[in-house]
Design a protein around this motif. Sequence first.
Motif, mmCIF file in Angstrom:
data_model
loop_
_atom_site.group_PDB
_atom_site.id
_atom_site.type_symbol
_atom_site.label_atom_id
_atom_site.label_comp_id
_atom_site.label_asym_id
_atom_site.label_seq_id
_atom_site.Cartn_x
_atom_site.Cartn_y
_atom_site.Cartn_z
ATOM 1 N N GLY A 98 3.764 1.842 -6.733
ATOM 2 C CA GLY A 98 5.146 1.465 -6.425
ATOM 3 C C GLY A 98 5.530 1.643 -4.971
ATOM 4 N N SER A 102 0.983 -3.953 -3.004
ATOM 5 C CA SER A 102 0.881 -5.368 -3.385
ATOM 6 C C SER A 102 1.861 -6.203 -2.581
ATOM 7 C CB SER A 102 1.174 -5.536 -4.873
ATOM 8 O OG SER A 102 0.359 -4.670 -5.614
ATOM 9 N N THR A 103 3.019 -5.641 -2.287
ATOM 10 C CA THR A 103 4.020 -6.364 -1.486
ATOM 11 C C THR A 103 3.463 -6.641 -0.096
ATOM 12 O OG1 THR A 103 5.713 -5.169 -2.706
ATOM 13 C CG2 THR A 103 6.416 -6.255 -0.681
ATOM 14 N N ARG A 132 7.287 -12.186 -7.086
ATOM 15 C CA ARG A 132 7.370 -11.401 -5.860
ATOM 16 C C ARG A 132 7.515 -12.318 -4.646
ATOM 17 N NH1 ARG A 132 2.905 -7.927 -6.347
ATOM 18 N NH2 ARG A 132 4.040 -6.185 -7.212
ATOM 19 N N THR A 265 12.840 -3.781 2.066
ATOM 20 C CA THR A 265 14.144 -4.411 1.864
ATOM 21 C C THR A 265 14.089 -5.229 0.578
ATOM 22 O OG1 THR A 265 13.546 -6.447 2.961
ATOM 23 C CG2 THR A 265 14.338 -4.677 4.378
ATOM 24 N N GLY A 268 11.210 -7.854 0.728
ATOM 25 C CA GLY A 268 9.866 -7.408 1.095
ATOM 26 C C GLY A 268 9.897 -6.405 2.236
HETATM 27 P P1 TYD Z 1 4.531 -2.930 -5.192
HETATM 28 O O1 TYD Z 1 4.104 -3.754 -4.028
HETATM 29 O O2 TYD Z 1 4.380 -3.526 -6.535
HETATM 30 O O3 TYD Z 1 3.837 -1.505 -5.160
HETATM 31 P P2 TYD Z 1 2.309 -1.084 -5.420
HETATM 32 O O4 TYD Z 1 1.479 -2.311 -5.387
HETATM 33 O O5 TYD Z 1 2.006 -0.115 -4.307
HETATM 34 O O6 TYD Z 1 2.297 -0.410 -6.751
HETATM 35 O O7 TYD Z 1 6.052 -2.541 -4.880
HETATM 36 C C1 TYD Z 1 6.808 -2.043 -5.844
HETATM 37 C C2 TYD Z 1 8.195 -1.688 -5.407
HETATM 38 O O8 TYD Z 1 8.699 -2.379 -4.288
HETATM 39 C C3 TYD Z 1 9.083 -2.032 -6.559
HETATM 40 O O9 TYD Z 1 9.627 -0.830 -7.034
HETATM 41 C C4 TYD Z 1 10.097 -2.963 -6.051
HETATM 42 C C5 TYD Z 1 10.006 -2.834 -4.569
HETATM 43 N N1 TYD Z 1 10.235 -4.120 -3.863
HETATM 44 C C6 TYD Z 1 11.377 -4.242 -3.080
HETATM 45 O O10 TYD Z 1 12.196 -3.333 -2.964
HETATM 46 N N2 TYD Z 1 11.574 -5.427 -2.409
HETATM 47 C C7 TYD Z 1 10.716 -6.472 -2.514
HETATM 48 O O11 TYD Z 1 10.940 -7.524 -1.906
HETATM 49 C C8 TYD Z 1 9.555 -6.324 -3.336
HETATM 50 C C9 TYD Z 1 8.581 -7.442 -3.486
HETATM 51 C C10 TYD Z 1 9.353 -5.132 -3.975
#
Ligand code: TYD
Length: 452
Positions: A98, A102-103, A132, A265, A268
């Motif tokens: 989280g 991935s973002t 996303r 934000t 992203g």
């Molecule tokens: P993520 O990239 O799924 O994390 P990981 O791959 O490290 O597990 O990101 C998850 C968090 O980011 C999720 O709680 C929602 C937040 N987020 C935003 O606040 N703004 C965004 O534009 C995006 C895509 C995610």
Amino acid sequence: MAKEKSVYICNHCGYQSSSYLGKCPECESWGSFEQVAISNNSTQKKTTKTNSKSQPIPIHQVIYKQENRIDTFDKELNRVLGGGLVLGSVVLIGGEPGIGKSTLLLQTALSLNSSSVLYVSGEESPEQIKLRQVRMNINSEKCLLLSENNVENIIETAQNINPSLLIVDSIQTLTSLEAESFAGSITQIRICADKLIDYAKSCRVPIILVGHITKDGSLAGPKILEHMVDTVLQFEGDKNYGYRILRSIKNRFGSTNEIGIYEMTSFGLKAVENPSQILMTQRDENLSGISTCATMEGRRSLLIETQALVSPSYYSSPQRVSNGFDIRRLNMLLAVLEKKAGVKVSNKDVFLNIAGGIKVSDPAIDISVVASILSSHQDVYIDKHSCFAAEVGLSGEIRPVPYIDRRIKEAENMGFKKIYLSKYNKDVLETNVRIKPVYLANISDLINNIMV
Ligand code: TYD
Ligand code: MG
């Protein structure tokens, strides 16, 4: 027929044993041993490798070629990588679930609009990834999504497409036909990583792998994974705050001193151009318990606020709570304050917070932590145009820290008028500084200067 040999390997730390062990003697984890067959193929491979004898070459005759790098169109990521992605290199990026791995990678994949990028996810469906992308509002016709877990299939698809970048989210979800164990096991991770690295090197395609981290914050899977890849990045930050730091832990193609700072934000991750500006709270009045430190994060100077609250304790053992600063170091600084400056804090609860959810390990923050504690303890504010940069030693001495010129430059840019330093930094300071330096020898000096 030769008898097939096997060893037992600890899933957490990679410790090897010839027999099964319930508890790992190295990392002390329970039930983490897995039987791994040493196949005859791998022994043969090793023998052929050692048989091809290479000759030593004098260093002056080695021809050095500048690595070809791909611009990721992300200034922070480029900086952390040492100037962009090197062709054929393998980057491993770790971080808590989280945090935004991935973002960050989808953003990178979408920004590389000039050539195709293959984004493989073993965790999310193309629909989830699309959601996303809609959120980020970056359009790309060159980003291909593949939902696949099998490493052989991934490499075959990549060979057909020949992408300019391959992203795999995550290495723990991959499986290979060559191993029978479950995804995420030590054997699977090793074999899958080995195959991907082979592909990256032979086809000169850069790969970014996502790696999960364990409870204690280290990258999950065998430690050998970190040795196999070229670059290891750590994505960190407090999920309750918007700021994220991308840190390089290992980099074969650049310095490990660089960091990237982002803000999460609703569209992203956004690169933070002026981190000091954001990390400082906007306040008109002078408040007690707050001081500012000119820290170094990597090669960048940041001004970070430390906030302390010292209050009478109602418990037999007072509470010590620290966010963003090592709790053991806080205890040490409290002991120094009590013993060397006679400030009685042993019967007080002490709460310490580093603003913005940032973790600071630069020792230069010591003096700022001490100043915040003193300020809260005596309820005397510290002038908001003053900042600090020095280490505190066990004898209460104020020790010098490096990169004083960079710290001062940033403090001047942020409008600070005074900086408290160690007296041993006097010699290295340039004469044409606008800020007023105050040199301190020990904690008593600090108290005499700020508690007025
Ligand atoms: P993520 O990239 O799924 O994390 P990981 O791959 O490290 O597990 O990101 C998850 C968090 O980011 C999720 O709680 C929602 C937040 N987020 C935003 O606040 N703004 C965004 O534009 C995006 C895509 C995610
Ligand atoms: Mg993810």
